[in-house]
Every structure is written in structure tokens, then in C-alpha cells.
Design an enzyme around this catalytic site. Structure first.
Site, mmCIF file in Angstrom:
data_model
loop_
_atom_site.group_PDB
_atom_site.id
_atom_site.type_symbol
_atom_site.label_atom_id
_atom_site.label_comp_id
_atom_site.label_asym_id
_atom_site.label_seq_id
_atom_site.Cartn_x
_atom_site.Cartn_y
_atom_site.Cartn_z
ATOM 1 N N HIS A 1 0.842 -1.203 0.000
ATOM 2 C CA HIS A 1 0.000 0.000 0.000
ATOM 3 C C HIS A 1 0.877 1.253 0.000
ATOM 4 O O HIS A 1 1.033 1.937 1.012
ATOM 5 C CB HIS A 1 -0.942 -0.009 1.209
ATOM 6 C CG HIS A 1 -2.024 -1.033 1.107
ATOM 7 N ND1 HIS A 1 -2.012 -2.202 1.830
ATOM 8 C CD2 HIS A 1 -3.158 -1.070 0.348
ATOM 9 C CE1 HIS A 1 -3.087 -2.924 1.539
ATOM 10 N NE2 HIS A 1 -3.803 -2.257 0.641
ATOM 11 N N HIS B 1 1.478 1.424 -5.821
ATOM 12 C CA HIS B 1 0.177 0.760 -5.927
ATOM 13 C C HIS B 1 -0.883 1.756 -6.391
ATOM 14 O O HIS B 1 -1.726 1.429 -7.237
ATOM 15 C CB HIS B 1 -0.219 0.172 -4.573
ATOM 16 C CG HIS B 1 -1.655 -0.233 -4.473
ATOM 17 N ND1 HIS B 1 -2.214 -1.261 -5.210
ATOM 18 C CD2 HIS B 1 -2.682 0.274 -3.711
ATOM 19 C CE1 HIS B 1 -3.497 -1.378 -4.926
ATOM 20 N NE2 HIS B 1 -3.804 -0.454 -4.025
ATOM 21 N N HIS C 1 -7.055 6.560 -3.259
ATOM 22 C CA HIS C 1 -7.947 5.602 -2.583
ATOM 23 C C HIS C 1 -7.297 4.927 -1.379
ATOM 24 O O HIS C 1 -8.009 4.445 -0.498
ATOM 25 C CB HIS C 1 -8.415 4.544 -3.576
ATOM 26 C CG HIS C 1 -7.413 3.468 -3.846
ATOM 27 N ND1 HIS C 1 -6.308 3.663 -4.646
ATOM 28 C CD2 HIS C 1 -7.334 2.187 -3.403
ATOM 29 C CE1 HIS C 1 -5.599 2.560 -4.697
ATOM 30 N NE2 HIS C 1 -6.190 1.641 -3.960
ATOM 31 N N ASP C 2 -5.977 4.877 -1.302
ATOM 32 C CA ASP C 2 -5.289 4.265 -0.152
ATOM 33 C C ASP C 2 -4.325 5.233 0.524
ATOM 34 O O ASP C 2 -3.381 4.793 1.197
ATOM 35 C CB ASP C 2 -4.515 3.016 -0.596
ATOM 36 C CG ASP C 2 -5.375 1.758 -0.579
ATOM 37 O OD1 ASP C 2 -6.338 1.715 0.214
ATOM 38 O OD2 ASP C 2 -5.101 0.829 -1.362
ATOM 39 N N ASP D 1 -8.578 -1.868 -8.145
ATOM 40 C CA ASP D 1 -7.903 -2.061 -6.859
ATOM 41 C C ASP D 1 -7.419 -3.495 -6.674
ATOM 42 O O ASP D 1 -6.437 -3.731 -5.968
ATOM 43 C CB ASP D 1 -8.866 -1.676 -5.727
ATOM 44 C CG ASP D 1 -8.159 -1.551 -4.386
ATOM 45 O OD1 ASP D 1 -6.935 -1.305 -4.368
ATOM 46 O OD2 ASP D 1 -8.832 -1.701 -3.345
#
Length: 549
Positions: A282, A286, A322-323, A432
């Protein structure tokens, strides 16, 4: 203001930055490493007082900065740095109560002053997450935003003995280089004027370092075999910023939304920096990989003709962030350690809610959407939250069943905004978890990275006598076991429905081909004597899907 005046202002700004670059860097290094260490090691005195007005004798030889030169505020680019330097200067002066206070106490009290100021703002605009994942509005009617550092960092390096001091120092120097690279904000006169060059596909937002091989790779960014690891090396660890700048230029989003390119680059830099590079999986690479996959999905014939510029903007932004600020551990770990984020979000979509709130914080800190009406910017924030929250793996069945029902009844109408938004959620979910659908060489690297992150969490849980989470016990859970189950129960069902939706496209056929081959490969490795051994005949191959859009 005429172009000649703007260029003159730029020249003045550049001249000041060039003449005082050493002094600015010394200020930052002093703030990071402490004044005593800097004075002893460098032999240079730093006598600049950020609290004094420009032109004051206290500034010494530092010339008065053109703070309002051409409407360009040099302080605007690094507001957090300015606050830190002010705190450092107050500490060096001994604070308001005199020089007799110790340096350590001055630092602590200076930081406490900053914290109190932030707390006052947060108290004024307080908001909490409801169980359904939506935020209430505070007194100002806006979302409460978070940024990295707003909660205690879970430092997994305490169980990673391979991290050496040199690696940490190298990371610090790299971050300083990015922080002080004014070329990234003032690359050319057209950048300061907010103009977009008319040359198709130009990389006007990128430094010269990103030209050449990286630019050649970007010409093939829509192919499924895009090697994000190689691209990250070619961009010197700036794959996410480089990719997003290119895609925004490809789609014409800067012109359509009248975005300030300086603010855009600042926002993207903040997003990239707020990913933890020590996370094996993460991290910003990524995020760049998910963004590239999202770009491929947005170009699916079934979608691309129906999407609006706002849909594309939301899809790319959600993929990139998103992360963001992922701590490298999962939600069950945060819950059983009673982390404050778990309490804040009532044990529901904890990480995803934090990713969203962090994104909102960076949007506001950068001012990227400040030129838009308040209702539009708030709607964008809410839609970004809806997309990011959809990546919660705990809601997989919920979205999969809804997606399947739509396909069975054939009632998807992409002319409706709500249906397009739902498909953006599905596309982001696919992006994802698309690693098993890549060619073997790329898929294997991602599989090893995610399992390494799982194992680190398991080692941390073992170290503190916590129950080891599923899939996190390196002694019991092998990489082939984890990947076989992940493909069978998560990836394969989702992409089978995605293939139905695309009817099927060339890309979805290629992805399913890679998926089946990779699954078979992991199944063979489960029973091999050496699980890490690469099979004799690798599934997929560079020749497959190389030109698939």
C-alpha cells in the site's frame, strides 16, 4: 497583466530563489535536525527570522522576497513549512517568556501552540462519521478533513530490522529535494500564467528529468502490460504525480475545470508524499498502478462514450488517493488495538474513511477546488468519498450482488448519473484488485508484496502477544495459498461480471486469460517443494495483450 510583466515577475522570483537557495535549504535542515547540530556540522549561521517582516535588519543578507510579485505568493507554496520554520525560530529565540527556557521545552511548547490552533479549527468545524459511512456537517457545513500525522503512526519498522540508517537518511534527502524543487512549481512561464500548451500530448507539467524513456512509456499508458515498476524507476519514484499530470492533460481536465496547475501539482505531490513508502504494497506505486488500470477501464467502449469530464475527474482522483496514508495494517488490527481511528469511525470502513478524509484535507490545503462554487466542491468531495468507500473489501458481496442484478435485468442506463457513478465504483473496485489479471511477472511481484505486508502485521501481532490475523501468519499461510483463495473468492467473481458488462471487450478477455493462467500457476506452486520457485513456463507473456487498449 501583460505577458511581459508576468515574465518579468517570474525572472525576479527565480533570481531571488537562486540567490537564496542555500539559506532556504539551511532553514529547512535546521528545522528537521535541530539548530545546534546544523551550526556544529555546517559552520554556517542561519540568522533568518521568519516572524520578522521582509526587509527587517534581522533578515541579514537575505534580500527582501517578492512576496506579492505578479500576484504569485512564494509563501503560498509551502504553508506548512513556513509554520514549522516559525515554530523553529520561536524555539531558538527561547519563546515569549525569555531565553532561559531550554531548547527542548521551547520546541515542545511551540508545537503545542500549533496543535492548539489546529484543535480550535477542528472544534469549530467538527464532524463525525455515521455508521452508514456518511459525514455529518459541522458548524461551517463542511466535512472535517484529516491529513497525515493527525493520528499516531503505526511504525512497522520496529519489526523490520533490514531498514538501515542510510536508507532512512536517503528518504529524508529525497523528500527535501522534492519539497524544495521550485522547478516543479515554476517550470515555465506558461505554468505560472495557467496556460496549457496546444501541443497534443505535451508533458508541460513535468520536469525535464521525466522526459525520454518515461515519456515513451506514457505513450503506451493505455496498454494492459504497462510496467508500473519500471515507470516508477524511470520517474525517480514520482510515478503517481507523473502519471496523473499526463492523464489530466490527455483528457483536457485542466482546461475544462479551469484548474490552477500550480495547485494541481501541489495537490498531487501531497497525495504521493502521504503514501508510506515503507509499505511493501500500500504505497504510491500501488496507487499509480490502480490509476493506470482505471484509465484502461475508463477507455472501455461500453463506458468511454457515456462518461462526462466530471466522471473522468472523479475516477482518476479516487484511484490516485484511494489508499492514501495507509498504515500498512488492516481494519481488524486497528480495532483490536483500540486505535483512535477505529473509535472515530465506529469500526466501519475505518481505513477507507480515513483515506477519504485525508483526500478532502489535501484538496482544501492545496486549494485545488477553491475557485469552484461551494456546493460543487462539496459535491465532488462527497462523490470522492462514495468511490473510495466502495473499495472496502468488506462490502465486496454488496456491490457484487447489485452489479449482478443490474446485468441480469439489463437495466443499466449510463445516461443516468447515478448509474454512471455506480459503474465508477465497480471500475475502481476492479482496478484495486486487478493484480491477478496482469501478466505473470507483474502479478507475481504484487502478490509477494501484499503477502509481505500481511506477514509484517503478523510479526507485529506476535511481538505484542495479539491474536494473529488471518493470512498474516507466515508460518501457516504461504503466498500460493493466499493468492489462490484471493483469486477464487474475490477477484474471479468480480471480473466475471465485469466481462459480462463489457460484452466482452478485448481487454476483459485478455484479463480473464491472465487470471486463469495465474490461478493455475499458484495452484501448482501450492504443492511444489519450493513455493517461491518460478514455473518453467510462465503464464501469459510479453507478447500477449501488448497492444490491447
Amino acid at each position: 497583466m501583460s505577458c511581459l510583466m508576468v515574465e518579468r515577475c517570474e525572472a525576479v522570483a527565480y533570481e531571488w530563489l537562486e540567490q537564496n537557495a542555500v539559506r532556504v535549504r539551511m532553514l529547512v535542515l535546521e528545522e528537521l535536525w535541530g539548530p545546534d547540530l546544523m551550526m556544529r556540522d555546517s559552520g554556517l549561521g542561519v540568522g533568518v527570522c521568519p516572524d520578522e517582516p521582509p526587509g527587517s535588519p534581522v533578515w541579514g543578507p537575505l534580500r527582501t522576497p517578492p512576496v506579492t510579485c505578479g500576484g504569485l505568493s512564494l509563501a503560498l507554496e509551502l504553508p506548512a513549512l513556513i509554520r514549522q520554520l516559525r515554530a523553529a525560530w520561536r524555539a531558538r529565540r527561547g519563546g515569549p517568556q525569555g531565553p532561559e527556557r531550554s531548547q527542548g521545552s521551547s520546541w515542545v511548547e511551540a508545537e503545542q501552540e500549533e496543535v492548539e490552533e489546529v484543535k480550535q479549527d477542528i472544534d469549530y468545524n467538527s464532524a463525525h462519521l455515521e455508521a452508514d459511512g456518511r459525514l455529518n456537517t459541522g458548524h461551517a457545513g463542511v466535512l472535517l478533513a484529516e491529513r497525515r500525522g493527525s493520528y499516531p503512526l503505526i511504525d512497522l519498522r520496529i519489526v523490520k530490522t533490514s531498514v538501515q540508517k542510510g536508507e532512512v537518511e536517503s528518504g529524508t534527502r529525497k523528500k527535501l529535494k522534492r519539497l524544495l524543487s521550485f522547478q516543479r512549481y515554476c517550470h515555465a512561464s506558461r505554468l505560472l500564467r495557467g496556460l496549457v500548451p496546444h501541443t497534443p500530448g505535451s508533458l508541460h507539467l513535468l520536469d525535464d528529468d521525466y522526459l525520454g524513456q518515461a515519456a515513451h512509456m506514457l505513450s503506451k499508458v493505455g496498454t494492459w502490460n504497462f510496467d508500473i515498476f519500471l515507470f516508477d524507476r524511470l520517474t525517480n519514484g514520482n510515478s503517481l504525480v507523473t502519471l496523473m499530470c499526463h492523464l489530466f492533460n490527455v483528457y483536457g481536465l485542466i482546461q475544462h475545470f479551469q484548474l490552477d496547475m500550480v495547485k494541481l501539482h501541489r495537490f498531487l505531490g501531497m497525495v504521493q508524499e502521504d503514501y508510506h513508502s515503507q509499505n511493501p504494497y500500500h504505497n504510491a506505486v500501488h496507487a499509480a498502478d490502480v490509476t493506470q488500470a482505471m484509465y484502461c477501464y475508463l477507455n472501455e467502449p461500453k463506458l468511454t462514450e457515456q462518461l462526462t469530464p466530471l466522471d473522468v475527474f472523479l475516477g482518476l482522483m479516487a484511484a490516485a488517493a484511494h489508499d492514501v496514508d495507509h498504515p500498512g495494517v488492516n481494519q481488524p488490527f486497528l480495532i483490536k488495538t483500540r486505535h483512535h481511528l477505529a473509535s472515530l469511525y465506529q469500526n466501519t470502513s475505518v481505513l477507507e474513511s480515513h483515506h477519504w478524509r485525508s483526500t478532502v484535507g489535501m484538496l482544501r490545503e492545496s486549494g485545488l477546488l477553491s475557485h469552484l462554487p461551494a456546493d460543487i466542491s462539496q459535491d465532488i468531495e462527497q462523490q470522492l468519498g462514495s468511490l473510495i468507500l466502495a473499495t472496502d473489501i468488506g462490502r465486496q458481496n454488496e456491490f457484487l450482488l447489485t452489479f449482478r442484478e443490474h446485468l441480469d435485468s439489463q437495466d443499466l442506463d449510463l445516461q443516468q448519473a447515478s448509474h454512471r457513478h455506480f459503474m465508477l465504483q465497480i471500475a475502481l473496485k476492479c482496478a484495486d484488485v486487478c493484480n491477478p489479471c496482469r501478466v505473470w511477472e507483474l502479478s507475481r511481484q504484487w502478490s509477494e508484496r501484499v503477502c509481505e505486508e500481511f506477514y509484517r502485521q503478523g510479526d507485529l501481532e506476535r511481538k505484542f502477544d495479539l491474536e494473529i490475523s488471518p493470512l498474516c501468519d507466515q508460518q501457516a499461510d504461504s503466498v500460493p495459498d493466499i493468492q489462490t483463495g484471493f483469486i477464487s473468492y474475490i477477484v474471479e467473481p468480480l471480473f466475471e461480471e465485469w466481462q459480462r458488462f463489457t460484452e466482452p471487450s478485448l481487454l476483459s478477455q485478455a484479463m480473464m486469460g491472465h487470471l486463469h493462467k495465474n490461478k493455475a500457476c499458484w495452484s501448482r506452486l501450492r504443492y511444489a517443494h519450493e513455493p517461491s520457485e518460478t514455473p518453467t513456463e510462465e503464464p501469459g507473456g510479453d507478447e500477449e495483450g501488448e497492444d490491447i487498449p
